[in-house]
Design an enzyme around this catalytic site. Structure first.
Site, short mmCIF file in Angstrom:
data_model
loop_
_atom_site.label_atom_id
_atom_site.label_comp_id
_atom_site.label_asym_id
_atom_site.label_seq_id
_atom_site.Cartn_x
_atom_site.Cartn_y
_atom_site.Cartn_z
CB VAL A 14 -8.24 1.20 4.83
CG1 VAL A 14 -8.48 2.16 3.67
CG2 VAL A 14 -6.76 0.92 4.97
CG ASP A 122 5.73 -4.16 -0.90
OD1 ASP A 122 6.00 -5.25 -1.43
OD2 ASP A 122 4.85 -4.02 -0.05
#
Lengths: 330, 363
Positions: A14, A122
């Site tokens: 990222v 999640d």
């Protein structure tokens, strides 16, 4: 325009960047291509698939997807903080109104997912990201999937981070619904009030024990059909905590807050409330009103450096250990 | 029974509906393309769209100017931008490369057939195969058949569809199935030593990303199977085996044509239901509610008729092909359902007339 690397996951790196035209900060997830034996990573596909469909103030925004020679890139809005960091940072005090505000935003985002028949699967403080203006957004749709139209479709029970896993998942049910996400939100709600994970199990087996030690053991009477679930195990019979016990556990919680939490972590998924009911709960209309997002507590200005972070993690571990021990004794 | 489709459309379209503003262009396009086997180009609104020349990165700039009720460049959330008119489909990149539309459609059908056979080998659910087929059709709206081999793209689309539709198969299994189907030997021994296996494996990985990009990363599809089942349940038909099967076959066969590019999943499902009911001669009341005279099963009546006619066209050309060529080619696979439908309805000749009759009505 890439500025710096901020993290590396199993399937992606990222980077933070800034959009050239708008100067807006963005996050770029570069997905490694070709390193996997099964082609493109499933979670990348899921993330793209679902974020393309969802547009909501409380869901992370997908700005673009493009593929370069070596990578597949997902461009998301950049969100500098997450709820886990805030919960861990003991210098920040949460007021009941703050908690209400976060919970409200979580439920709104989740409601949008469920309305579109998408399970997140999640939810945890780590995946609830906070924008600089204080807005909370659901992120990480790598485990998400569409709610199957037919009940015959089997789903994998190996989803959701352990501490936020609903009991039907602990018992390895292959047919679950949006209720698994509600359970996670309920546990996050408890964690916001306690400032420490509510049900921290060290292993999958211990998770069952920890869950029922805190909430009582489900029986056929409280949860019809529980004993026929594939992973059902006979475990020690813990009593259901009385209202007074819960009140003691969550000292600052109002009656309505406790009611809402109880409804969200009802054992029987069929009786667990859905997002609509949760959003209409009295808790959200009673005083104090939820804090406006821009007034919510934010992360301390500068990043705590590594050592400090490690130290805090250690403290946290200790705290978790303590809660665990205290519960064992109780 | 077969003529009932046309007579029904006669009865309904003869009255007020014949041309209601927004749907006319689309209807004309597709029906004219139907009759003259796709050689007509309704150029007036086609030039606005050129799906092939879009820059790759614009996921949000797809414009569907062919639909008259659709303002270009303003996308309404929830609207399907992958719906095109027949004329637009005929102006595909392949056509620009000099491939006749007829030939392109045959190639498409071959590619889908490859997907179906491979998918069946892998025991994939119908919706996964349908998704793969639709991905393939969409891919060839943005890329030319000259540049990409239809089987290779088909294999990648199939693999992508297994992921999107949550029916995962290992890449190894997909590659093996592809190798077998491509070599037309289902019992061929394929393992990690064989050359073809590696060729397929690498092709799939390479094309998967390419396909993803060509599809504008738009992966969520509505399942016509589901919608059709809902319709069946609504009309208490879901337990009538022939009807249910006919509906499923219709959708199944529809992915060999470009129907999925022209009509939404809702229209295809409605058409499948309508077809199933009519072809089995089931008595059912489909009278629309008041105020919705131009609607059938929740979608535009004309769209349903056009979709059914297009498939009837497809079936009859298929039948001709099968009859004229004695050799058992891959299309024989389809004849059981085809024959059944033909015998259920009166005869194949009246079936062939049906689309022509119907098309003369709305104009």
């Amino acid at each position: 325009m890439i500025e710096k690397k901020v993290g590396e996951g199993t399937y992606a790196v990222v980077y933070v960047g800034r959009a050239k035209d708008t100067k807006r900060q963005i996050a770029i997830k570069m997905i490694k291509v070709g390193e996997f034996k099964d082609g493109l990573d499933m979670s990348a596909i899921r993330e793209i698939k679902f974020l393309q469909e969802l547009r909501h103030p409380n869901v992370i925004e997908l700005l673009d997807v493009f593929s370069s020679e070596t990578n597949l890139n997902i461009v998301l809005e950049f969100l500098p903080a997450d709820l886990e960091v805030l919960i861990k940072d003991k210098t920040i005090i949460f007021s009941p109104a703050d908690i209400k505000s976060w919970l409200l935003m979580t439920l709104r985002g989740l409601h949008h997912c469920h309305r579109n028949f998408i399970l997140h699967r999640d939810l945890k403080p780590n995946n609830l990201l906070l924008s600089p203006s204080g807005h909370l957004k659901l992120a990480d749709f790598g485990l998400a999937r569409a709610l199957p139209a037919s009940p015959r479709v089997n789903l994998t029970p190996r989803v959701v981070t352990r501490w936020y896993r609903a009991p039907e998942l602990l018992f390895e049910s292959r047919h679950y619904t949006t209720a698994v996400d509600i359970w996670s939100v309920g546990i996050i709600f408890a964690e916001l009030m306690l400032r420490t994970p509510y049900l921290p199990g060290a292993s999958d087996l211990e998770q069952i024990d920890v869950t029922f030690r805190a909430l009582g053991t489900p029986t056929e009477a409280t949860w019809p059909g529980v004993s026929s679930l594939p992973g059902y195990k006979q475990i020690q019979n813990y009593p259901t905590p009385s209202r007074q016990e819960l009140q003691n556990r969550f000292l600052a919680a109002s009656d309505n807050a406790l009611d809402l939490m109880n409804d969200m972590i009802h054992f029987d998924p069929a009786k667990r409330i859905d997002t609509t009911q949760a959003l209409l709960s009295k808790y959200f209309t009673e005083s104090p009103p939820p804090t406006r997002p821009e007034n919510l507590p934010k992360k301390a200005k500068q990043d705590p450096d590594w050592e400090e972070q490690a130290l805090k993690n250690e403290e946290r571990e200790k705290l978790i250990q303590k809660t665990r021990e205290a519960r064992m004794r109780a | 029974m077969s003529s009932s489709i046309s007579s029904d459309s006669n009865a309904t379209t003869g009255s007020p509906v014949s041309s209601n503003g927004s749907s006319t262009t689309l209807v004309n396009d597709s029906s004219s393309a139907n009759t003259t086997s796709n050689s007509t180009h309704d150029t007036k609104d086609v030039d606005a769209l050129d799906s092939s020349k879009k820059p790759e990165r614009t996921t949000k700039e797809r414009v569907d100017s062919g639909k008259p009720n659709h303002k270009p460049e303003t996308l309404v959330p929830g609207q399907n931008v992958w719906i095109f008119s027949m004329a637009q489909v005929a102006k595909s990149p392949s056509a620009k490369d000099g491939i006749p539309t007829k030939h392109e459609f045959i190639q498409r059908a071959k590619g889908v057939n490859f997907i179906i056979v491979t998918g069946t080998q892998l025991r994939l659910p119908p919706m996964t195969i349908y998704a793969a087929a639709l991905f393939l059709h969409r891919f060839y709206l943005r890329h030319s058949l000259k540049k990409f081999h239809i089987y290779e793209v088909g294999a990648a689309c199939l693999f992508l569809a297994t992921k999107v539709e949550e029916s995962n198969r290992r890449l190894k299994d997909v590659a093996i199935a592809c190798t077998r189907v491509a070599s037309k030997d289902m019992n061929k021994v394929v393992d990690e030593q064989s050359k073809d296996y590696w060729k397929w494996r690498d092709t799939i990985i390479y094309n998967e990303e390419l396909a993803l990009e060509a599809l504008c990363f738009d992966l969520t599809l509505k399942s016509p199977y589901e919608i059709c089942t809902e319709l069946m349940i609504k009309h208490e038909m879901e337990l009538v085996e022939p009807v249910r099967k006919a509906g499923q076959h219709f959708i199944h066969d529809s992915c060999k044509t470009v129907l999925g590019l022209i009509y939404s999943a809702e229209v295809i499902a409605a058409a499948a239901f309508y077809w199933a009911v009519r072809s089995t001669g089931t008595k059912i009341d489909l009278k629309p509610k008041n105020g919705e005279e131009n609607k059938l099963l929740g979608v535009k009546k004309q769209h349903v008729y056009d979709a059914v006619n297009m498939m009837a066209d497809f079936y009859s050309t298929l039948q001709e092909t099968v009859l004229s060529s004695e050799r058992k080619n891959k299309y024989t696979r389809m004849t059981p359902s085809n024959k059944r439908k033909a015998s259920d309805s009166s005869s194949s000749t009246s079936k062939k007339n049906k689309p022509d009759e119907a098309q003369t009505v709305p104009v």
